[in-house]
Design a protein around this motif. Structure first.
Motif, mmCIF file in Angstrom:
data_model
loop_
_atom_site.group_PDB
_atom_site.id
_atom_site.type_symbol
_atom_site.label_atom_id
_atom_site.label_comp_id
_atom_site.label_asym_id
_atom_site.label_seq_id
_atom_site.Cartn_x
_atom_site.Cartn_y
_atom_site.Cartn_z
ATOM 1 N N GLY A 1 1.555 3.334 -9.290
ATOM 2 C CA GLY A 1 1.665 2.017 -8.692
ATOM 3 C C GLY A 1 1.654 2.066 -7.186
ATOM 4 O O GLY A 1 1.695 3.129 -6.582
ATOM 5 N N GLN A 2 1.612 0.887 -6.586
ATOM 6 C CA GLN A 2 1.665 0.843 -5.132
ATOM 7 C C GLN A 2 2.593 -0.269 -4.661
ATOM 8 O O GLN A 2 2.712 -1.307 -5.307
ATOM 9 C CB GLN A 2 0.275 0.694 -4.524
ATOM 10 C CG GLN A 2 -0.386 -0.650 -4.704
ATOM 11 C CD GLN A 2 -1.781 -0.649 -4.116
ATOM 12 O OE1 GLN A 2 -2.711 -0.201 -4.757
ATOM 13 N NE2 GLN A 2 -1.921 -1.163 -2.900
ATOM 14 N N LEU A 3 3.243 0.000 -3.540
ATOM 15 C CA LEU A 3 4.117 -0.963 -2.903
ATOM 16 C C LEU A 3 3.249 -1.939 -2.119
ATOM 17 O O LEU A 3 2.397 -1.514 -1.332
ATOM 18 C CB LEU A 3 5.096 -0.242 -1.966
ATOM 19 C CG LEU A 3 6.077 -1.107 -1.184
ATOM 20 C CD1 LEU A 3 7.000 -1.871 -2.115
ATOM 21 C CD2 LEU A 3 6.871 -0.222 -0.224
ATOM 22 N N GLU B 1 9.658 3.802 -4.336
ATOM 23 C CA GLU B 1 8.859 5.013 -4.555
ATOM 24 C C GLU B 1 8.977 5.504 -6.003
ATOM 25 O O GLU B 1 7.982 5.882 -6.624
ATOM 26 C CB GLU B 1 9.306 6.106 -3.581
ATOM 27 C CG GLU B 1 8.473 7.368 -3.642
ATOM 28 C CD GLU B 1 8.875 8.404 -2.609
ATOM 29 O OE1 GLU B 1 8.503 9.576 -2.809
ATOM 30 O OE2 GLU B 1 9.555 8.064 -1.615
ATOM 31 N N CYS C 1 7.033 3.135 -8.263
ATOM 32 C CA CYS C 1 5.585 3.339 -8.100
ATOM 33 C C CYS C 1 5.099 4.597 -8.816
ATOM 34 O O CYS C 1 3.938 4.684 -9.195
ATOM 35 C CB CYS C 1 5.213 3.396 -6.618
ATOM 36 S SG CYS C 1 5.247 1.801 -5.784
ATOM 37 N N TYR D 1 2.253 -2.555 -9.446
ATOM 38 C CA TYR D 1 2.585 -3.027 -8.108
ATOM 39 C C TYR D 1 4.090 -3.268 -8.000
ATOM 40 O O TYR D 1 4.712 -3.771 -8.944
ATOM 41 C CB TYR D 1 1.861 -4.340 -7.774
ATOM 42 C CG TYR D 1 0.363 -4.207 -7.886
ATOM 43 C CD1 TYR D 1 -0.375 -3.659 -6.846
ATOM 44 C CD2 TYR D 1 -0.308 -4.606 -9.044
ATOM 45 C CE1 TYR D 1 -1.754 -3.513 -6.947
ATOM 46 C CE2 TYR D 1 -1.681 -4.458 -9.163
ATOM 47 C CZ TYR D 1 -2.397 -3.914 -8.113
ATOM 48 O OH TYR D 1 -3.751 -3.762 -8.223
#
Length: 179
Positions: A2-4, A80, A83, A90
């Protein structure tokens, strides 16, 4: 992985997913000490659609909800860890005590919460059931209902909550102070 993303980025991503006909799922929480209950819950939420957004309470909103000694883990580290989970697409950090504004902005197809919440809509956002140890009312439910989304309450993994873990650690340290 995932991404922040920021709130603005999340909104743009959501628009793109909507144009592609993808089912978007949103859940939220503090996720202070990630445990098996969280993992099972997030995996189940991820299976409900094609993209899972996780709203993460900021350090300040966590303190509002849980008191001055929480969170145990800073928001950047909690983000973190989330993710790194394969089921999370997200992560969005938000400052409010509830995710009502986040739900309103993203308008997910499905808003998922754990079984410690009740699916019924309660205008005040406070349920008398919560004071009896029953599921708490879901303050985001009226928002989801307004735009035509669906609320899904996922099973709760009994005995696996951060609060229970912290309380158990405190009890153990009091019983064995030399440890």
């Amino acid at each position: 992985m995932g991404q922040l993303v920021s709130l603005a980025e999340a909104s743009l991503v959501r628009q793109g997913l909507r144009q592609k006909g993808k089912r978007v799922v949103l859940t939220n929480g503090i996720f202070d000490l990630l445990h098996v209950g969280h993992v099972r819950y997030l995996q189940a939420a991820g299976r409900l659609g094609q993209a899972l957004f996780v709203g993460l309470n900021s350090d300040s909103s966590t303190r509002m909800l849980k008191g001055p000694h929480r969170p145990l883990t800073p928001q950047a580290e909690r983000a973190e860890v989330l993710c790194a989970l394969g089921c999370v697409d997200y992560v969005i950090i938000f400052d409010e005590p509830t995710a009502q504004s986040l739900v309103e902005m993203l308008q997910p197809d499905i808003y998922a919460k754990g079984g410690d919440y009740a699916a019924e809509v309660v205008d005040s956002g406070i349920s008398t059931a919560a004071s009896r140890g029953e599921p708490r009312a879901l303050p985001e439910a009226p928002v989801v209902e307004r735009y035509g989304g669906h609320v899904v309450i996922l099973p709760y993994t009994t005995g696996h909550s951060t609060t229970e873990i912290v309380e158990r650690l405190i009890r153990e340290s009091e019983c064995h102070p030399e440890a």
